[in-house]
Design a protein around this motif. Structure first.
Motif, PDB file in Angstrom:
ATOM      1  N   ILE A  78       7.887  56.691  65.337  1.00 60.74           N
ATOM      2  CA  ILE A  78       7.110  57.865  65.735  1.00 60.74           C
ATOM      3  C   ILE A  78       8.028  59.075  65.916  1.00 60.74           C
ATOM      4  CG2 ILE A  78       5.628  58.841  67.523  1.00 60.74           C
ATOM      5  CD1 ILE A  78       4.227  56.740  65.852  1.00 60.74           C
ATOM      6  N   ALA A  79       9.222  58.826  66.497  1.00 54.01           N
ATOM      7  CA  ALA A  79      10.153  59.933  66.763  1.00 54.01           C
ATOM      8  C   ALA A  79      10.571  60.642  65.483  1.00 54.01           C
ATOM      9  CB  ALA A  79      11.386  59.413  67.500  1.00 54.01           C
ATOM     10  N   GLN A  80      10.489  59.937  64.347  1.00 54.43           N
ATOM     11  CA  GLN A  80      10.943  60.534  63.095  1.00 54.43           C
ATOM     12  C   GLN A  80       9.932  61.532  62.520  1.00 54.43           C
ATOM     13  OE1 GLN A  80      12.488  57.617  60.337  1.00 54.43           O
ATOM     14  NE2 GLN A  80      13.367  56.424  61.988  1.00 54.43           N
ATOM     15  N   ALA A  81       8.774  61.634  63.161  1.00 58.90           N
ATOM     16  CA  ALA A  81       7.812  62.655  62.724  1.00 58.90           C
ATOM     17  C   ALA A  81       8.257  64.044  63.162  1.00 58.90           C
ATOM     18  CB  ALA A  81       6.427  62.341  63.278  1.00 58.90           C
ATOM     19  N   ALA A  82       9.101  64.136  64.197  1.00 62.05           N
ATOM     20  CA  ALA A  82       9.474  65.445  64.751  1.00 62.05           C
ATOM     21  C   ALA A  82      10.112  66.369  63.720  1.00 62.05           C
ATOM     22  CB  ALA A  82      10.393  65.266  65.955  1.00 62.05           C
ATOM     23  N   PRO A  83      11.116  65.932  62.943  1.00 65.32           N
ATOM     24  CA  PRO A  83      11.701  66.875  61.975  1.00 65.32           C
ATOM     25  C   PRO A  83      10.711  67.309  60.910  1.00 65.32           C
ATOM     26  CG  PRO A  83      12.630  64.670  61.702  1.00 65.32           C
ATOM     27  CD  PRO A  83      11.850  64.655  62.966  1.00 65.32           C
TER      28      PRO A  83
END
Length: 896
Positions: A289-294
Motif C-alpha cells: 500500500i505504501a508504494q502507492a504514495a509516489p
C-alpha cells in the motif's frame, strides 16, 4: 548517488520456477546435476550460466528445452541485477543467442522470461529519470527499450490467449487426450497471457508518461483489463474489478498501472479512483500500500494539485518510523516541485519543495540537496530559519571543496592558497549562521553536521589564517558531543585534536594533551587511539615498542597497573596486526599472554553484572581469536578457551554480541585447528547459509572457504609425505580440487591470475597431477595441465610449475610443451647442478620420441661438454639413450 528503491513501484513479475534438475540418467548427468545444484544453492549465477551453456551444447536438440528454461531464468536474474552495463549487455547477448538456437515454438516463454529482465532494467532507469538522477542518453535508451518490448509482450500474450482457447476446445471436443500434459500446457499458456499483458500494459504506460503518446495509455488500459476482470479486448473498469483478488500483488500493481494510464490520458478523476481502490484494497500488505504514495504524488503534481501533494507527503512521513524513512519520496517530491515550470500563484508548490528539501536535510542526504541546488540553483531551495541557512552553507562548503579538489593539492590538509581559504571561510560563516537560527535546536542531526562542517572548513582555512584553527577546535569539540553516532563523534574530536596541534607549537602542551585524553576516554578502541597512547606514555618521543615497554614496566602494586596493562594489550594487538609474516606468530602469542588475564578479569566482572566489562570482554575475545587463529600455527586449545569465554559473556546479554558471521568463521578455524574437518564443514555450511541474508556474515564466507582449502592441502600433503599412492591420497587430492574451486570463486573465478589466486591454482594443479598418477583420471590430468599453464602465464619462470608441467604435458601427449619446459629449466639451472642434469637427460629422452636425430645431436653435445656424462642416475640413463640412438660413447673422450 545511491537511492533506496523502497518507494519505486516495480511491477510484480511472475517468478519463474527454478526447480531441481531432472533425475540424472547417466553418470555425466549426475555430475552435471550436482554442479548445477551446488552453483544454484550458492547464488553463483555467472558460473551457473556458463555450466548450463556447456550442458546445453552437449545435449541433443530434442532434450534441450528443460535446460534452456533453467538457463533463461539465470540470464533473467543476471540481467535484472547486473551491477554494470557491460555485465548486462553480455548477459543479453547470451540470451539472444539462446533464443536463436531454439525452435520458435519453444522460445515464447523463454523470451518472456528474458525480456522481462530487460523491462525491469528499463523501468528502474525511467524511475531514476523521474527523480532526475539519470542522464538524457540513458533515459532515451530506456524509452527505446520500452518501445521495443511493448509489442513483443502484447504479441506473446495474444498468442498465449489463442493457445488457451485451442486447449479449451480440445478439452471440450470429446477426443482422447493426455490430461496431465494438457493441464501443464494450459497453465503455461495462462501464465504467458497474464504476464505478457501485465508487462505490455506497464511498458505502454511508461511510454505514455515519458513520451506523451496518449494512444499508448489507451492500449495499456485494454492490456491491464484482462488482469482486472474486463471482457476480452476491453479497457479495465472499476465496475468489473474483482475486489476479492486486488490484494494479490500483480492485480494490485495492475490497478495502480490503470490509474497512471488514466493520468497520462488527462483523466485525473479516474486516475485517483483507481489509486483509491488500490490503497483501500482489503488484505493488501502495508508495504505494498505504501508504494502507492509516489504514484499518487506524481499524478497530483501532473494535475497541479500541490496542496494534495503536501498532504500525501506528510501522511507518508507520519506512517513511517524514523528508522524506515528514506530519501526517495522526498527526492521525488522535490524533483517534481522544483522541476515544474508553471506559475505558482498560491505558493503551494514552493511550500511542497521546502518541505521535501527539509526532509532530505533531516535525513542527512547532503548529496541530494547539493545536486538539486546544482540543477535548479540555490535560490530555488531558499528556506526560512535553520534549514535555509544550512542549505546555503552546504552549497558554499561543496563549492569550496570542489575548488580545492580542482587545485590538485591535498584536500585533507589545510590549504595555503588565500583564494581557497577564503572559500572555506565563507562556507564556515554560512554554516555558523545556521547554528544561530532560533529553530536550530529542533534539527539535532543536521545541527551536529553543520557544526562539524563549519569546524572542518575553519581547519582547512587555517593554513592561511592561524586563528581559524581556534574556531575549528571549538566547533569540532562541540560537534563531537552533539553526534549520536560514535564513529562520527570520534572523527570530529580527532579533527579538533589535529586543529589544536596547529595552535600548539609543542604537541605535548596542555590543550593538545587535554583533547588526547578526552579522545582516549571516550573512544578507547578507535583505531587512532594507539597513536595517542604512545604520545601520552612517552611525551610523544617514543616509538610504539618503546612506549609498550614503558607501560609493561608499570609495577603490579601501582594504582595504574590495570590501565597500563590494558593500554599495553591494545598496543600489542596493533603491533601484531602490522607485523611481518616472519614475526606474526611471535607477536600473536605475546598479545595472547597480555590479553588472556584481562579477558578472565572482564569475564568475571561481566558475570557480576558489569555491562562495560561485558563489552570489553567481547572485544578482547574477538581479538584473541584473531591473533591465535590467524598465525601460521594456530593454537587450537587457547582459541577454544577464548571462544568459550566469548560464548559465556554473550549468554549474559549485557551487550551486543560479536557478529554472528565472524563467530561462525572462528568456530570453523578452531575445528580445523583441532583436526575436526567434519565439524568445520558443518559450521562452514551454517556460515554460508547465514551469509545469504546477512551482508556482514558474507564478508567471512571467503575466509572460511580459504581456511577449508588450506586444511585440505595440509591433509593431502601429509598423506603424500607417507609415500603411499592409495585411495586415501586420491580422496585428499579430490578434496583439494573441490575446496580450491570454492576458494577461487572469491578470487575471480577458475581462470583467475590474481596474485592471491596463484598459490591456490598451483596447489590445485599439483593435487590434480597426483590424482591422475594415482587413478589415471583423464579429467584430473587435463585440469593439472590447464592450471599449470595458467600459473606459468602469470609467472613464466616458476621452476616448480615448469617441472610439473613438463611431466603433465608429456603424459597428456603434448611433447612440444614438455620439451619447452625442459629447455627453460635447463637454461635456468646452474650447469652441473642436480636439477640441470635432470633437465638435460629428460630433454634428450623426450627428443628420442619426437626427433631422434636432434636427440642424438644433443647427446653428443652433452658428452663433449661432460665426457663423464655426469653423476648417477643420469649417467646410466644417458648411456641407455645412446644405445637406443646408435650414438657411440667414449666415456673418456666424448661421443662419436
Amino acid at each position: 548517488m545511491f537511492l533506496n528503491n523502497k518507494y519505486i513501484v516495480a511491477p510484480a513479475l511472475a517468478a519463474a520456477l527454478f526447480g531441481s534438475p531432472p533425475a540424472p540418467a547417466t553418470a555425466q548427468d549426475a555430475r552435471d546435476a550436482a554442479i548445477e545444484s551446488y552453483l544454484a544453492e550458492r547464488g553463483m549465477d555467472g558460473p551457473l550460466a556458463a555450466h548450463l551453456r556447456d550442458r546445453l551444447s552437449r545435449t541433443p536438440a530434442s532434450d534441450r528445452r528443460p535446460i534452456a528454461e533453467r538457463l533463461a531464468v539465470v540470464y533473467g536474474a543476471i540481467i535484472e541485477h547486473a551491477r554494470d552495463d557491460e555485465s548486462r549487455r553480455r548477459a543479453e547477448r547470451h540470451a539472444r543467442d539462446l533464443l536463436a538456437a531454439l525452435p520458435d515454438g519453444a522460445s515464447a516463454s523463454l523470451r518472456l522470461e528474458l525480456d522481462r529482465a530487460r523491462y525491469t532494467t528499463a523501468e528502474r532507469d525511467l524511475e531514476r529519470h523521474r527523480l532526475l538522477i539519470l542522464d538524457a542518453e540513458a533515459h532515451a535508451a530506456a524509452v527505446a527499450t520500452m518501445r521495443e518490448l511493448a509489442p513483443v509482450f502484447d504479441s506473446i500474450a495474444r498468442a498465449a490467449h489463442e493457445r488457451v482457447l485451442a486447449i479449451q476446445r480440445q478439452e471440450e471436443s470429446g477426443r482422447p487426450f493426455d490430461a496431465a500434459t494438457l493441464a501443464r500446457a494450459l497453465r503455461e499458456a495462462r501464465r504467458e497471457r497474464s504476464l505478457g499483458f501485465y508487462l505490455a500494459g506497464w511498458a505502454n504506460t511508461y511510454l505514455a508518461e515519458f513520451t506523451g503518446e496518449r494512444g499508448r495509455a489507451a492500449e495499456a488500459l485494454v492490456q491491464f483489463g484482462w488482469l482486472l476482470g474486463a471482457p476480452w479486448n476491453t479497457p479495465a473498469s472499476l465496475d468489473t474489478l474483482p475486489r476479492g483478488s486486488i490484494a494479490l500483488e500483480h492485480v494490485w500493481r495492475a490497478a495502480v498501472g490503470v490509474g497512471v494510464a488514466h493520468a497520462a490520458l488527462g483523466d485525473f478523476t479516474s486516475a485517483h479512483a483507481w489509486l483509491d481502490a488500490a490503497e483501500s484494497a482489503e488484505g493488501a500488505p502495508a508495504a505494498l500500500i505504501a508504494q502507492a504514495a509516489p504514484r499518487r504524488v506524481t499524478v497530483l503534481a501532473r494535475s497541479g494539485r500541490w496542496d494534495r501533494v503536501a498532504d500525501v507527503f506528510a501522511r507518508s512521513r507520519a506512517d513511517d518510523d524514523d528508522a524506515d524513512r528514506d530519501a526517495t519520496l522526498a527526492r521525488l517530491v522535490a524533483a517534481l516541485a522544483l522541476g515544474e515550470s508553471s506559475e505558482d500563484t498560491d505558493g503551494a508548490r514552493a511550500e511542497v519543495a521546502r518541505r521535501a528539501v527539509a526532509e532530505l536535510v533531516a535525513l542527512g542526504e547532503i548529496a541530494h540537496v547539493v545536486d538539486l541546488a546544482s540543477r535548479f540553483g540555490s535560490a530555488s531551495l531558499a528556506q526560512r530559519g535553520f534549514i535555509g541557512s544550512y542549505v546555503r552553507g552546504l552549497i558554499a562548503y561543496e563549492d569550496a571543496r570542489a575548488a580545492h579538489r580542482a587545485s590538485g593539492s591535498d584536500v585533507s590538509a589545510p590549504t595555503g592558497d588565500a583564494r581557497l581559504a577564503g572559500g572555506y571561510s565563507r562556507a564556515a560563516a554560512a554554516l555558523e549562521a545556521s547554528l544561530r537560527e532560533p529553530d536550530a535546536a529542533d534539527h539535532a542531526g543536521p545541527r551536529a553536521t553543520a557544526a562539524t562542517l563549519a569546524g572542518t572548513a575553519h581547519y582547512l582555512a587555517s593554513g592561511v589564517d592561524a586563528r581559524a584553527a581556534r574556531e575549528a577546535v571549538r566547533l569540532l569539540r562541540d560537534a563531537s558531543n552533539m553526534h549520536r553516532d560514535p564513529s562520527v563523534a570520534a572523527d570530529s574530536l580527532w579533527l579538533a585534536l589535529r586543529s589544536a596541534e596547529r595552535l600548539d607549537a609543542d604537541a605535548s602542551s596542555s590543550r593538545t594533551e587535554e583533547l588526547a585524553r578526552e579522545f582516549l576516554e571516550r573512544f578507547p578502541d578507535d583505531r587512532r587511539a594507539g597513536v595517542l597512547r604512545v604520545r601520552l606514555a612517552a611525551d610523544g618521543a617514543l616509538d610504539p615498542r618503546d612506549a609498550l615497554a614503558v607501560l609493561l614496566d608499570t609495577p603490579s602494586d601501582s594504582p595504574a597497573y590495570e590501565t597500563a596493562r590494558r593500554q599495553a594489550a591494545r598496543m600489542q594487538y596493533d603491533i601484531y596486526r602490522a607485523a611481518a609474516a616472519d614475526r606474526r606468530q611471535w607477536e600473536a602469542l605475546r598479545y595472547a599472554d597480555l590479553a588472556e588475564p584481562l579477558l578472565a578479569l572482564d569475564r568475571s566482572r561481566a558475570a557480576a553484572g558489569d555491562a562495560a566489562a561485558s563489552r570489553l570482554a567481547v572485544v578482547r575475545a574477538r581479538r584473541l581469536l584473531d591473533a591465535l587463529l590467524s598465525a601460521p600455527n594456530p593454537d587450537a586449545a587457547r582459541a577454544a578457551a577464548a571462544l568459550a569465554s566469548l560464548d559465556a559473556v554473550t549468554a549474559l546479554a549485557l551487550t551486543e554480541p560479536a557478529p554472528a558471521g565472524e563467530t561462525l568463521f572462528r568456530r570453523v578455524q578452531v575445528a580445523l585447528a583441532s583436526g575436526d574437518v567434519r565439524d568445520a564443514e558443518a559450521l562452514r555450511s551454517e556460515l554460508i547459509s547465514l551469509a545469504s541474508s546477512d551482508p556482514e556474515a558474507a564478508r567471512f564466507a571467503p575466509f572460511a572457504d580459504r581456511a577449508m582449502f588450506d586444511a585440505a592441502v595440509r591433509v593431502w600433503r601429509d598423506r603424500g609425505a607417507t609415500g603411499l599412492r592409495d585411495d586415501a591420497l586420491a580422496s585428499a587430492a579430490r578434496d583439494v580440487l573441490a575446496r580450491g574451486a570454492e576458494t577461487l570463486e572469491h578470487l575471480g573465478g577458475s581462470a583467475s591470475t590474481d596474485p592471491r589466486a596463484l598459490p591456490v591454482q598451483a596447489a590445485i594443479a599439483s593435487a590434480a597431477a597426483e590424482l591422475w598418477q594415482a587413478t589415471r583420471d583423464e579429467d584430473a590430468l587435463e585440469l593439472a595441465y590447464q592450471r599449470l599453464r595458467l600459473v606459468l602465464r602469470a609467472r613464466p619462470t616458476d621452476r616448480d610449475a615448469l617441472r610439473r608441467l613438463a611431466d603433465v604435458a608429456e603424459a597428456r601427449g603434448d611433447v612440444e610443451t614438455s620439451l619447452s619446459c625442459w629447455r627453460t629449466l635447463s637454461a635456468g639451472h646452474a650447469a652441473g647442478s642436480a636439477e640441470w642434469f635432470e633437465a638435460r637427460v629428460r630433454l634428450i629422452e623426450l627428443l628420442e620420441t619426437k626427433d631422434p636425430d636432434r636427440a642424438a645431436e644433443t647427446l653428443r653435445q652433452h658428452a663433449t661438454l661432460r665426457p663423464d656424462l655426469g653423476p648417477e642416475p643420469w649417467r646410466s640413463r644417458l648411456i641407455e639413450s645412446a644405445a637406443r640412438l646408435g650414438v657411440s660413447l667414449n666415456i673418456a673422450g666424448g661421443a662419436r
